[in-house]
Scaffold this motif. Structure first.
Motif, PDB file in Angstrom:
ATOM      1  N   VAL A  32     -34.752  48.985  28.182  1.00 41.79           N
ATOM      2  CA  VAL A  32     -35.655  48.125  29.139  1.00 41.79           C
ATOM      3  C   VAL A  32     -36.303  49.016  29.987  1.00 41.79           C
ATOM      4  O   VAL A  32     -35.615  49.572  30.779  1.00 41.79           O
ATOM      5  CB  VAL A  32     -34.945  46.733  29.516  1.00 41.79           C
ATOM      6  N   LEU A  33     -37.637  49.075  29.941  1.00 41.68           N
ATOM      7  CA  LEU A  33     -38.379  50.201  30.831  1.00 41.68           C
ATOM      8  C   LEU A  33     -38.850  49.653  31.779  1.00 41.68           C
ATOM      9  O   LEU A  33     -39.830  48.360  31.821  1.00 41.68           O
ATOM     10  CB  LEU A  33     -39.252  50.956  29.827  1.00 41.68           C
ATOM     11  N   HIS A  34     -39.143  50.309  32.984  1.00 41.51           N
ATOM     12  CA  HIS A  34     -39.990  49.970  34.096  1.00 41.51           C
ATOM     13  C   HIS A  34     -41.574  50.090  33.757  1.00 41.51           C
ATOM     14  O   HIS A  34     -41.830  51.207  33.118  1.00 41.51           O
ATOM     15  CB  HIS A  34     -39.783  50.870  35.285  1.00 41.51           C
ATOM     16  N   PRO A  35     -42.271  49.149  34.011  1.00 41.42           N
ATOM     17  CA  PRO A  35     -43.629  49.122  33.622  1.00 41.42           C
ATOM     18  C   PRO A  35     -44.339  50.027  34.282  1.00 41.42           C
ATOM     19  O   PRO A  35     -45.365  50.752  33.581  1.00 41.42           O
ATOM     20  CB  PRO A  35     -44.182  47.502  34.159  1.00 41.42           C
ATOM     21  N   GLY A  36     -44.220  50.759  35.103  1.00 41.73           N
ATOM     22  CA  GLY A  36     -44.852  51.723  36.125  1.00 41.73           C
ATOM     23  C   GLY A  36     -44.351  53.280  35.550  1.00 41.73           C
ATOM     24  O   GLY A  36     -45.067  54.089  35.021  1.00 41.73           O
ATOM     25  N   THR A  37     -42.910  53.467  35.669  1.00 40.08           N
ATOM     26  CA  THR A  37     -42.399  54.662  35.501  1.00 40.08           C
ATOM     27  C   THR A  37     -42.198  54.857  33.934  1.00 40.08           C
ATOM     28  O   THR A  37     -41.974  56.093  33.481  1.00 40.08           O
ATOM     29  CB  THR A  37     -41.127  54.912  36.209  1.00 40.08           C
ATOM     30  N   LYS A  38     -42.183  53.877  33.208  1.00 40.23           N
ATOM     31  CA  LYS A  38     -41.556  53.863  31.879  1.00 40.23           C
ATOM     32  C   LYS A  38     -39.979  54.510  31.588  1.00 40.23           C
ATOM     33  O   LYS A  38     -39.986  54.847  30.583  1.00 40.23           O
ATOM     34  CB  LYS A  38     -42.626  54.680  30.956  1.00 40.23           C
ATOM     35  N   GLU A  39     -39.508  54.598  32.637  1.00 37.65           N
ATOM     36  CA  GLU A  39     -37.937  54.953  32.520  1.00 37.65           C
ATOM     37  C   GLU A  39     -37.231  53.909  32.580  1.00 37.65           C
ATOM     38  O   GLU A  39     -37.611  52.682  32.930  1.00 37.65           O
ATOM     39  CB  GLU A  39     -37.705  55.682  34.048  1.00 37.65           C
ATOM     40  N   PRO A  40     -36.008  53.747  32.003  1.00 37.76           N
ATOM     41  CA  PRO A  40     -35.183  52.713  32.056  1.00 37.76           C
ATOM     42  C   PRO A  40     -34.985  51.926  33.218  1.00 37.76           C
ATOM     43  O   PRO A  40     -34.877  52.663  34.558  1.00 37.76           O
ATOM     44  CB  PRO A  40     -33.695  53.195  31.637  1.00 37.76           C
ATOM     45  N   VAL A  41     -35.145  50.504  33.334  1.00 39.91           N
ATOM     46  CA  VAL A  41     -35.134  50.008  34.548  1.00 39.91           C
ATOM     47  C   VAL A  41     -33.802  50.192  35.405  1.00 39.91           C
ATOM     48  O   VAL A  41     -32.716  50.067  34.697  1.00 39.91           O
ATOM     49  CB  VAL A  41     -35.580  48.517  34.600  1.00 39.91           C
ATOM     50  N   THR A  42     -34.057  49.844  36.812  1.00 42.26           N
ATOM     51  CA  THR A  42     -32.561  49.670  37.375  1.00 42.26           C
ATOM     52  C   THR A  42     -32.354  48.226  37.833  1.00 42.26           C
ATOM     53  O   THR A  42     -33.207  47.403  37.858  1.00 42.26           O
ATOM     54  CB  THR A  42     -32.623  50.529  38.735  1.00 42.26           C
ATOM     55  N   PRO A  43     -31.059  47.946  38.170  1.00 44.10           N
ATOM     56  CA  PRO A  43     -30.822  46.787  38.830  1.00 44.10           C
ATOM     57  C   PRO A  43     -31.706  46.135  39.931  1.00 44.10           C
ATOM     58  O   PRO A  43     -32.115  45.111  40.307  1.00 44.10           O
ATOM     59  CB  PRO A  43     -29.591  46.776  39.066  1.00 44.10           C
ATOM     60  N   ASP A  44     -31.822  47.303  40.698  1.00 37.29           N
ATOM     61  CA  ASP A  44     -32.793  47.110  42.062  1.00 37.29           C
ATOM     62  C   ASP A  44     -34.018  46.493  41.618  1.00 37.29           C
ATOM     63  O   ASP A  44     -34.604  45.834  42.293  1.00 37.29           O
ATOM     64  CB  ASP A  44     -33.013  48.758  42.531  1.00 37.29           C
ATOM     65  N   PHE A  45     -34.877  47.441  40.574  1.00 36.15           N
ATOM     66  CA  PHE A  45     -36.168  46.643  40.204  1.00 36.15           C
ATOM     67  C   PHE A  45     -35.932  45.204  39.947  1.00 36.15           C
ATOM     68  O   PHE A  45     -36.705  44.309  40.267  1.00 36.15           O
ATOM     69  CB  PHE A  45     -36.721  47.416  39.018  1.00 36.15           C
ATOM     70  N   LEU A  46     -35.001  44.847  38.999  1.00 34.97           N
ATOM     71  CA  LEU A  46     -34.743  43.545  38.435  1.00 34.97           C
ATOM     72  C   LEU A  46     -34.295  42.536  39.510  1.00 34.97           C
ATOM     73  O   LEU A  46     -34.561  41.421  39.499  1.00 34.97           O
ATOM     74  CB  LEU A  46     -33.702  43.641  37.509  1.00 34.97           C
ATOM     75  N   SER A  47     -33.581  43.168  40.681  1.00 37.02           N
ATOM     76  CA  SER A  47     -33.236  42.249  41.361  1.00 37.02           C
ATOM     77  C   SER A  47     -34.435  41.684  42.460  1.00 37.02           C
ATOM     78  O   SER A  47     -34.163  40.731  43.337  1.00 37.02           O
ATOM     79  CB  SER A  47     -32.439  42.967  42.406  1.00 37.02           C
TER      80      SER A  47
END
Ligand code: PLP
Length: 458
Positions: A32-47
């Motif tokens: 599951v990738l961050h829409p900006g960085t396109k790196e795997p998302v962190t729980p921080d982003f999802l929180s």
């Protein structure tokens, strides 16, 4: 074999655990990738969007997750839902097949969506959330969340796809009666909405765009509001597993076992809710039930979309996931099954279709309404147009069984009732229903609408 028609369970049979397919999934989960960085998302982003308990469920590989008692208390208002053998429909078709359906239209909100709305509202309440934002297509999800918001004392802000807002005013009145605040999407309340309106003041909206608006409002609320999604994500599919767990017990009461399990798919939650517990039996216990997902010909993400990384929403604010997609900026034709107008599909379901564990079929709007009307006239229940996709496919399976003489056992999910879809029925009854399809150009153009992701994840 029983001569019963309805197979009812008692309150004690409400499942105590949700079943998580990711414990048994033969295909590994994709990134599951961050829409900006396109790196795997962190729980921080999802929180920013979800409470921690929900994030943990999203990534869990535990097979069984306990249903909190306050959620089971809410489930008692309508669960277990009935399993019904559609004897009149069987007779009308002259089929040797036995047709069963699980009736989720029995829930007070009118669909299966309350199963996850109650759970998500509970976890948000527990985490101290005061308000939830969300999108809704046909209004089923917004209704369920508005109701669940009352149960757990949360304010609910709903972005409703404009075409549905106009086609289904009564759904809005219902959400408002349950205390939800409803806005037509695209709206002028968000940057995403204002931009869409500037480009096209007559933009009919789409689920993807409404998601962007709801996500933007939550993400820019300084933590005051969280966001809630009614389908697609792992935790939503998890909460829907009560359907399949109950149905397994009810098929036992009927002393039969389904050869085929069918559900309609928008984001994939009602189908998965019914099908994944049966898939577990296939994987663990040697059962061989066919699992068949029914989608609209006009939004054919599983049968004609690409299996690729794509944004979950139109404005590229939601995470990028690997799924069957028509492209995040695809605006589906204005079919009456509003709950099925989504460009993508649940990642776990997409992977299982790709691996051949689950089959998919696309059906056209007019034959779908033919099936809906036959069902209403034989079984008495007016189905949601979404659910009628499953009915169409169940009928087609029963007609095939008639040709071959096979005593096939068919189980489908009636995901909701159609009491707020009467203008669609009127369109069908008066011959003005349009049988939309999407063009070959739309399909060949999908690949140009997908984000570039790092090779390490693809
Ligand atoms: C929302 C909805 C659907 C489609 O959503 P899924 O997540 O695929 O289940 C189907 N039927 C009804 C009645 C709905 O409200």
């Amino acid at each position: 074999m029983s001569d019963q028609t309805r197979f009812n369970l008692s309150e004690n049979d409400i499942p105590k655990f949700w079943y998580n397919i990711n414990a048994d999934n033969p295909v590994p989960p994709t990134a599951v990738l961050h829409p900006g960085t396109k790196e795997p998302v962190t729980p921080d982003f999802l929180s920013v969007l979800f409470p921690m308990e929900v994030i943990l469920q999203e990534i869990s590989t535990e097979a069984y997750i306990e249903i909190p008692e306050p959620v089971r208390e809410i489930y008692k208002l309508w669960r277990p839902t009935p399993l019904i053998r559609a004897r009149n429909l069987e007779k009308a078709l002259g089929t040797p097949a036995h047709i069963y359906f699980k009736n989720e239209g029995n829930s007070p909100s009118g669909s299966h969506k309350l199963n996850t709305a109650a759970a998500q509202a509970f976890y948000n309440k527990q985490a101290g959330t005061k308000a939830l934002t969300t999108e809704t297509g046909a209004g089923q999800w917004g209704t369920a969340l508005s109701m669940a918001g009352q149960f757990f004392d949360l304010a609910i802000e709903v972005y409703m796809v404009k075409v549905s807002y106009e086609q289904k005013p009564y759904r809005r009145f219902l959400m408002e009666t349950y205390g939800g605040q409803v806005y037509a999407s695209p709206s002028d309340r968000t940057q995403v909405g204002r931009e869409a309106l500037k480009k096209d003041p007559n933009n009919p909206g789409s689920l993807g765009l409404a998601i962007s608006e709801a996500v933007e409002v939550a993400a820019t609320s300084n933590g005051k509001k969280k966001y809630s999604l009614g389908s697609v994500l792992n935790h939503v599919l998890l909460h829907q597993s009560v359907l399949g767990e109950e149905a397994l017990k009810q098929m036992d009461l009927a002393e039969e076992y389904p050869d085929v399990v069918i559900g309609c798919v928008g984001g994939g939650s009602n189908f998965s809710g019914l099908a994944y517990p049966f898939l577990r039996e296939n994987l663990r216990n040697g059962q061989r039930t066919r699992l068949l997902a029914a989608e609209p010909f006009a939004t054919p993400s599983l049968t004609r979309g690409l299996y690729a990384f794509d944004y979950g929403d139109t404005a590229q604010m939601a995470p990028i996931v690997k799924m069957h997609t028509l492209g995040h900026d695809f605006i589906p034709p204005a079919i009456h099954a509003g709950g099925l107008r989504y460009h993508g599909m649940a990642p776990s379901l997409s992977a299982l279709v790709d691996s051949g564990h689950i089959e998919a079929v696309a059906v056209r709007q007019i034959p779908v309404f033919e099936a809906a009307v036959l069902f209403a006239r034989t079984e008495g229940i007016l189905p949601a147009p979404e659910s009628a996709h499953a009915i169409r496919v169940a009928i087609d399976e029963a007609l095939k069984a008639k040709e071959t003489g096979e005593k096939k056992v068919i189980l489908f999910n009636l995901s909701g009732h159609g009491h707020f879809d009467l203008s669609a029925y009127n369109a069908y009854n008066t011959g003005s229903l349009i049988d939309y399809e999407i063009s070959e150009e739309d399909i060949t153009a999908i690949s140009q609408h997908l984000p570039q992701v790092p090779e390490t994840v693809s």
